[in-house]
Every structure is written in C-alpha cells, then in structure tokens.
Design an enzyme around this catalytic site. Structure first.
Site, mmCIF file in Angstrom:
data_model
loop_
_atom_site.group_PDB
_atom_site.id
_atom_site.type_symbol
_atom_site.label_atom_id
_atom_site.label_comp_id
_atom_site.label_asym_id
_atom_site.label_seq_id
_atom_site.Cartn_x
_atom_site.Cartn_y
_atom_site.Cartn_z
ATOM 1 N N CYS A 26 93.062 76.402 19.565
ATOM 2 C CA CYS A 26 92.100 77.503 19.504
ATOM 3 C C CYS A 26 90.700 77.033 19.886
ATOM 4 O O CYS A 26 89.879 77.835 20.327
ATOM 5 C CB CYS A 26 92.107 78.173 18.135
ATOM 6 S SG CYS A 26 91.763 77.084 16.756
ATOM 7 N N HIS B 26 89.095 77.077 12.112
ATOM 8 C CA HIS B 26 89.705 77.880 13.172
ATOM 9 C C HIS B 26 88.607 78.416 14.082
ATOM 10 O O HIS B 26 87.532 78.793 13.629
ATOM 11 C CB HIS B 26 90.486 79.033 12.540
ATOM 12 C CG HIS B 26 91.175 79.915 13.540
ATOM 13 N ND1 HIS B 26 92.105 79.431 14.431
ATOM 14 C CD2 HIS B 26 91.077 81.251 13.789
ATOM 15 C CE1 HIS B 26 92.550 80.434 15.180
ATOM 16 N NE2 HIS B 26 91.934 81.535 14.813
#
Length: 979
Positions: A320, A935
């Site tokens: 990510c 994240h």
C-alpha cells in the site's frame, strides 16, 4: 496493512546479515517449523551448563566475527525474537535480569506455528546464524517454535543479491469443482510453501500433488479478492470474482520472482472436463443470459460506466506504500497526458548509464494506461513492482517501506529514463561568500543553468525546484551561500518531542524523605545520563555519579540501568516504576565497594517458624553500599540496615532496638545497647529481623527474579560455614511450585535462574573473611510483630512506628509538558519551522574557509525556486540513535490558493511584477498508524471531472475536498495555478 520503517530495508551481499527482512508477507515455510520447548524440569540441566557472562560474550563474539558468507540454498539462518534478544543484551551488559529461555512466542502464531505476518527487522526480530542459534538454545532452552530460513539470490547470476528469505511465499489452493456437494465444502484451502526462487514448474508439480489432480490437464488462476476462498468453488461463483488471471504455462522455467508470484496469494486450479474448461462453459452460459436481457443490461452498463482514473490498485502484500504514491503521481494531469499520448517514446533515453534503459518509463506508461482504462475497477501492478524491484532491491520483496522513499526513487528513475541530455558535461557548482542581492540572483541562475546542463527532462520541468542554504561562521561571521535542487520539500513539524515521567528519588541521608520528581526532558532520545543529571539538580545531590537508576516491579528490582550514556529513556514505558538511589559515593567499575540489593518480607505467623514459603514482600527495595571493611562485620551490616529502615518509619530510634522482645515489652529505652549489636546474643532474644542471603554468580548486582526465599541461609550461618562449602545452586535456591505464589507470578518469565551460588568455586583467604561478596542480595525477614510495630499503617500506640513507604515530597517540573496540547498546526507553521535558523550539531560541523577550522555554523534554508508541481513531505517520522517515533498531530493545509510568493527567494528579489505563485491541492498520500503497524491510502483529484476520490488499495470512493485534511497526511501534492 503496512508497517513503516523510516529507512529502507538493508541489502547484504555475501556476508550474513545481522538481521534482514527482504521478504515480509503473511506466512512462513511450514515444513521448516518444528515446535521445541523446554520444561521446568529441563531448566536445571540448562543452567548448570551455562557459562559465565564473560565466557558467553567471548563465544558469541567469536561466532559472529568468524561467521561465513551467505551460501545460496543453505538453510543456516534463524529468526530470533527481538524482544528476547534485547533482554539477552541487557543481561550480558549486566544491566538486566536473567532473560529466561529463548522466547519466540511474541513473533509466532501459536495456533499455526508460523511466523506472524508483517514483522519488522530490528523491531520484531533479528536474524542469527545456525551456530549462534544452537548455542543460545543449548544454554537457555527454547520456548516456542524455531524458524530456520533459506538463503536465496534475488539478483542475477552476474549481479547476485543474496538475502535471507524471511517470508517464503505460501499459496492457498482452491479446486474449482462442478460437483454441487464438493463445491459447498467450507473447509479452509490447502496450502503449499515454496522458495521465491522456485520455478513455475515446481509450483505446478506442488499443486498437482497437493490437490491430487489426476492428470496434467489443468490450468491455474491467480486470484485477488478480499473474500476468503474455501477449499472448493463452483464455476458460477468463480466468474463473479473481478480480479483474476490465467497463469501462462509456457514460462515454466521462470522463477516465481520473475513471474511476480513471490508473495503469498490464492490460486484456483481448474481441471478440463470432457475436453471443455468449466469456466469457459460458465462464461458462455452467462453471455446467453445477458443476451436475453440485452436492453436492460445496456442501460445498467451505461449507468455503471466507470470514470477513467478511478481504478484501484491491488495490495500485493504490504504494497500500500507503493499504491498510495502511484495514485498521487498518476493523477498529475501533465504526467498522465504525457504517458497516455505516447509522447514519452520520443524522449526515452535508453543509453543513459544512470537510467534504467527506459524500462521504468515503459512500465510506468503501461501502468497509467491501465489505471485510466474504463475496463478496470482494480488492477494488480505485479510487473510494475517487479521492474522497480529489479533496480532497487529494497522494493523487490514485500517488506514494509516508506512511501516517500519509494516516490523519490520512482521520480528519479523516470527522470533518468527521460533525460534529454545524452552526454553529461562536467560542471562545478559555484559558491558565494557575501550577501549581495545581485550576486545572489546571478549565482542562483548559474546554479540552475549548470543543473539543467546535466538534468533536463519532463520530471525536472514539473517537479524540481531549488532551495538556498546560508551558513554563517560563529567565530568570524563568514557567510557561505549555496543552491541545490529538490524534488520534494521535507518540512519539520513544530511539535515538541518531550520525555516525561515521575520518578522516585531515595536520598542517602536517612533523615530525608524520598522525593517524587516530575521529569520533563525536551528530547525523546534523551539518555539515562540526562535523567540522572536532571534528578541530581532537582534533589540537590552534589554528584550525579552517586545516583543508581533502577526499575522496580512488585517489590523487586527488575533491572539496574547502569549504562548511563547508552540507555535511552524511551526504553522506559509509562507504567514502569523508576527508582533512583543516592549512594554514599560514586560506584564505578573497579571499585572495591559492593552494592547489595535489599528486599523486605514479613513472616505470616500462622505458618510454622521454619517455613518461608508464605512470606510476602512489603515496601520497596533499597541498596546498601558496603566497603571492603564493612562486609566483614555482621553487626555493622545490621546497624546500617536499621539506619536505612529508619527512613521509612516514624520510629526514629529504630537503630537502638535490637530484638523483638524489646518491642513486645514496650521498654524501648531500657533496651538501648551502648555498643554494637552482639551477633552471638542470647538465643532467647529474637532479632528485630533476620538477614538471609542469596547469591547469583552471573549478575554483578542481582535482581533475584524467580528466586525462592525458602532455604536461603542466614547471613550469620554463612559466616560460620566459612564460605568454603559448595552448594548446588538449584538445590539451595530451587523454584517452589506450590505455595510461593507471591514470588513466582510477578516475573516476566516462569523459568528459574541459572546457578545461583558459588558452584564449586572456593573463596580466597580475603574473601573468606567476608560475609557478603559481589553478586549477593539480602532478604530481610521481619516477624509479624516486628513488622506491625515498626511499619504499622494505623499505630495503636504512640510507641509504634507508622509506615512511610508510600510517603514522599513532590517536586514538579518547571518545564511544561505541552506535547499533548491540541494547538492547531498549519502548513505555514511547518514552512516557518523549515526557514528557522539552526545551529549545526557537533557531529556535522562546517569547514570555514576563513578560519580554516570546522565550526558549528548557523544554517538557514529558504525556497529559492518553486516548481510547477510542489510536493511537501511532512516529517512525521523521526529517528535518533535507536529510537524512532511518529508525530500524529493534525496539520491544516489549504485545499486551494496556497500562496508561496513571499516564501520564494527569487520572487522576493524580482524587479518586475511576476505572476504570484498560487497553488491548488490535487493529491494527498496518507499514513495511518504507527511505526510498528500502519497503512497507506491516498486522496486524489480526478484530472477530468475535478472530483476527489479516496484510494484504499483496490477500494475507490468519492470524497469531499474537506475530507482530505486529516492527521494522517504525509505527502501533499500541489499544482501551480496558471492564468
């Protein structure tokens, strides 16, 4: 989900790494895992074989220094829990307690016996050689699984890149079945694990064997889905999965790395039935159904037609960081138009030795076309990642990476692949040593001209600016002005990084009350030495070297923090109890003094007089400092103990009380001894407390974790035994398994300490006179009546003492800890911080051409030239020595009309009326979570419809512009507005 490391994963060639995580995905090679653990019964044998600390250091050091180079294909590397590794280092540095068995449970999935996903090197684990692993397990035992790992070559034969494969890919296997009963099976898929350097042929053989396929007539699908698959799936359910692709069997000799299959993923095996593929048959059936409803289907397709540029990117395993940066970059209108129009082909420079042969530009163009194709709702950038990884091994595996570092590498790679300069001339950047506006402008223009002689590409046209750096010598005031290009601008956040804690200080003067000192230090990387100096100043201690720093837990010392300049305060957590003890004199290595920790227990009179298993801790421990002469006199030791105890009771004549009987009779004054305590007193007289001794030959200042008070010898008995008898350490200090719960359950581990006594070592003549030696610990056992009389919580008589264990004076810090204040931070505040004048540190001085000396000059930064695309990198991550931290404060930034005119040096010195430098936001790269597990997502404005979207890997949703301003913002992308 990603974790973030501020620095890229290290790459090692040839030599074995201290720790390496080139691969970091969700599973490990289950065939290599063996569950090994040690029982309590084994601990005795292990501790008897444990060498001294000095011997351990020597043996481990020899193995590390003489370790062989990495050998391809050898499984000679072991993953070791970093938390246990730190405990071992602390123990070997004589700074912490015995570490217990090699404990792998914090990095293991105990249900499957595999390595937990997303672990980070040097934070969660380290890697050691087989020899070191075998040694540690033999010495300490093992608790949990072991994880041996293979060495693989992620480079080529000509340019090898040997790494330890921490996370070999694991493939989940699902069988496509037309049988209704089999297709409804809800069991978990079978799994196989292979090295990333295995070939496709190896994978196919593994699939065939694991699924018991009857023939070679099968094909394999790679599937990306958020929904978990079962062991089987029916064709109609399978064709509804959007992201899937057939694996080309023509490339059987290629490795999984070359095919982009070196991360764990789901595979679906489809067998041919009657010379027909079930998926093809299901697709034809679906087509016929759609034909029947052609009109309504067309209407639905029109309504669901996807906006180009709203395609998500599949997370290939901790990617990510890459996906978020790519979404921001591909939503740069000028860049998109350049690559989708194939204009890049006319400018690609395949001969640039600093470039990637045009491969990065080519794969980036392919990626942009896929993202702007209305056919895709999500795209798996496997080939793109494989290409980038080929040129930068940090991005080859699936470890956690920094989005800003990835973006910087990609922009630099695109620049060199598109560089219009084929023959780079030699240039020499000019320096300026005076403050003259005209000369400053001319020097800046010359620096940019020289830069463009070697660097000229669309990337430079769009993304590169230039800043000015001004250095001033603090001695002769010589000024040095230089200009350098930048691709993104790193902005510090004006947030105080403080360390705060309330510690307890125990003065050496027993007439003084303990102090609770609030400590606020303006550096999260402060050391124990900084803490000691602060406490010395606040407490009035004349010499900070007299202070011993300890951590206590439930009435015992947990560790002694003696490495003042090496230990970081950030290793102390909020709930840790920190006690600082003022000694009589500085205690340093080589001193004849010994430090003896003292614990206090009170005996429960309901048990027999010979049982100490029911004893309980009270108060908090303290430390006696004894000289060579003092350790030979039991009466002196007793008097010194009573003097120290007097600090924690209102009974101020405690030092004059010699027995329990004197307390019971209540005639304290009549019992005052005029001389020192007679050790050989009448046995009818019960001492106020008994001194029992514990010895640990491995710890210079023992903590006594996991020791039992049962069978500890009296100090006076030790004297009579002449200290020459050899005592089996585990017989004398065994772990009680029944009633001694107060001592067993408070320790971090449940294993006994090794060899607590002299272990067949006779004392010298000088030592023979001693009652206490280095490595001793005293346990003072108070009979219940003595304890109640001296340390009563609510005295029933004026003659009784009240406990002062919990009493202290508070000293508040004069520095306010405003690190948690909710003051609003703006982008302008960050720019102000960037422009602040700062002094260079001692470790990075500047060489003054006038003084001919290195000086800690003052330095000021200023933006000189603003690019068309301005990228701000908010410096949320800091790294000082071993400590790393993240700042999560909200930074408010404008969505539109960011005016950089008066922050740009060239604009401020311009004579004519140039257009103002006004910018609009078009993308944000976000990081959520901390260093240990975070994240990345992105907000990006579509170049065509002007709508902002949130890109969370494969998920794409529209958002309002105001929603882009969050505390997770990490990279800000601005485009200059033109007239």
């Amino acid at each position: 989900m990603d974790s973030l490391s501020e620095s890229s994963t290290s790459s090692y060639h040839g030599k074995r790494p201290r720790s390496l995580s080139e691969e970091s995905q969700s599973s490990s090679n289950m065939d290599d895992i063996s569950q090994k653990s040690i029982s309590l019964g084994d601990a005795s044998e292990i501790s008897k074989n444990l060498p001294s600390i000095a011997e351990q250091k020597q043996l481990i050091g020899e193995l590390v220094n003489n370790q062989p180079e990495l050998e391809l294909g050898q499984v000679d590397n072991y993953i070791l829990s970093y938390s246990w590794y730190e405990r071992l280092c602390s123990y070997l540095a004589e700074d912490g307690p015995f570490p217990g068995p090699v404990d792998q449970e914090d990095i293991a999935d105990l249900e499957t016996g595999t390595l937990k996903p997303d672990l980070q090197e040097e934070i969660d684990f380290t890697i050691i050689s087989r020899d070191v692993w075998d040694l540690l397990v033999r010495w300490y035992g093992l608790k949990g699984p072991e994880f041996p790992r293979e060495t693989v070559n992620l480079g080529s034969e000509s340019h090898p890149h040997l790494v330890v494969e921490v996370y070999p890919p694991i493939f989940s296997l699902t069988l496509l079945s037309t049988n209704a009963v089999d297709a409804n099976e809800s069991h978990k898929p079978k799994k196989i694990s292979l090295s990333s350097k295995s070939t496709l042929e190896d994978l196919l053989e593994g699939v065939k064997y694991t699924l018991s396929l009857p023939s070679d007539q099968f094909r394999l699908w790679r599937v990306d889905t958020d929904q978990p698959l079962h062991r089987t799936i029916d064709p109609s359910s399978f064709i509804k999965i959007n992201s899937k692709e057939i694996i080309d069997f023509l490339e059987k000799s290629k490795t999984l790395v070359e095919l982009g299959m070196d991360s764990s993923c789901s595979l679906v095996a489809e067998c041919m039935i009657n010379e027909t593929w079930p998926v093809d048959r299901a697709l034809r059936l679906q087509f016929l159904i759609q034909q029947r409803n052609n009109q309504s289907s067309n209407e639905e397709q029109k309504q669901e037609k996807r906006v180009p540029g709203t395609c998500g990117l599949s997370n290939l395993g901790n990617t990510c960081y890459m996906n978020s940066a790519l979404q921001c970059l591909t939503h740069t209108r000028e860049l998109r138009d350049f690559f989708t129009s194939d204009e890049w082909k006319n400018q690609v420079n395949e001969s640039n030795p600093l470039g990637m042969g045009g491969q990065v530009a080519s794969i980036f163009a392919s990626l942009i076309k896929s993202l702007y194709s209305p056919e895709h709702s999500s795209f798996a950038p496997r080939q793109f990642k494989a290409t980038i990884g080929k040129f930068n091994h940090s991005f080859l595996g699936y470890g956690q990476q920094d989005s800003q570092e990835f973006l910087a590498f990609l922009l630099d790679g695109l620049h060199e692949d598109l560089n219009r300069i084929y023959q780079k001339p030699y240039t020499s950047k000019p320096d300026l040593y005076e403050v003259d506006e005209e000369k400053i402008k001319n020097t800046a223009e010359e620096c940019w001209r020289l830069h463009k002689l070697r660097n000229d590409s669309l990337i430079v046209d769009l993304f590169q600016g230039m800043y000015r750096s001004t250095l001033v010598c603090p001695v002769c005031n010589t000024v040095s002005i230089t200009f350098d290009p930048f691709m993104d601008l790193t902005l510090p956040l004006p947030v105080k990084q403080v360390w705060s804690h309330t510690v307890t200080f125990i003065p050496a003067d027993t007439n003084l009350t303990p102090l609770a000192i609030e400590v606020v230090l303006e550096s999260k990387a402060a050391t124990i030495e900084d803490l000691v100096k602060y406490v010395a100043e606040k407490s009035g201690c004349s010499d900070y070297r007299k202070i011993l720093v300890t951590e206590t837990y439930k009435g015992r010392f947990y560790r002694f923090l003696t490495q003042l300049s090496k230990s970081l305060l950030m290793e102390i957590s909020e709930e840790d109890e920190i006690y600082l003890y003022e000694l009589e004199r500085p205690y340093e290595d080589g001193s004849d003094d010994i430090l003896v920790p003292v614990y206090h227990i009170s005996d429960d009179s309901t048990n027999s007089a010979n049982s100490y298993m029911s004893s309980r801790d009270f108060g908090h421990p303290f430390v006696l400092q004894l000289s060579d002469n003092e350790v030979t006199d039991a009466s002196f030791i007793s008097e010194k103990l009573k003097l120290k105890y007097q600090q924690f009771t209102t009974l101020k004549n405690l030092k004059n009380i010699d027995s329990l009987e004197s307390l019971e009779l209540g005639h304290e004054d009549e019992q005052v001894q005029k001389g020192p305590l007679d050790v050989d007193m009448d046995h009818s007289q019960t001492p106020l407390f008994e001194m029992r001794v514990f010895h640990d030959r491995f710890e210079k200042i023992p903590t006594g974790w996991n020791m039992s008070v049962s069978n500890l010898p009296l100090l006076t008995e030790r004297d009579k035994k002449d200290l020459e008898s050899t005592v089996d350490p585990l017989d004398a200090h065994s772990i009680e398994e029944e009633d001694d719960s107060e001592f067993k359950d408070v320790a971090p581990g449940s294993y006994p300490e090794p060899s607590k006594s002299n272990e067949n070592t006779k004392l010298t003549a000088k030592e023979n006179d001693r009652l206490l030696i280095q490595g001793d610990l005293l346990v003072c056992e108070w009979p219940e009546k003595s304890y109640q009389f001296v340390f009563s919580v609510a005295p029933s008589s004026p003659q009784m003492g009240r406990s002062l264990w919990l009493e202290s004076k508070t000293i508040l810090s004069d520095k306010k800890d405003d690190s948690e204040d909710s003051r609003t931070i703006t982008l302008n505040d960050c720019l102000d911080e960037f422009e602040k004048t700062e002094q260079l540190g001692e470790e990075d001085p500047w060489y003054c051409p006038t003084c001919k000396e290195f000086r800690q000059a003052s330095k000021q930064m200023e933006i000189w030239r603003c690019p068309e695309i301005l990228i701000f990198h908010l410096k949320r991550f800091s790294s000082e020595r071993r400590f790393r931290d993240k700042i999560d404060d909200l930074v408010e930034f404008p969505i539109d009309n960011l005016d950089m005119s008066m922050r740009t040096g060239s604009y401020k010195l311009s004579e004519k009326e140039n257009p103002k430098l006004i910018y609009e936001l078009y993308a944000v790269d976000n990081h959520y979570g901390g260093l240990g597990g975070g994240h990345y997502t992105a907000f990006a404005k579509n170049p065509d419809n002007g709508q902002f979207y949130c890109f969370d890997d494969s998920r794409v949703t529209p958002v309002c512009p105001e929603e882009t301003v969050t505390s997770a913002a990490y990279l800000l992308f601005y485009r200059r507005k033109t007239s």
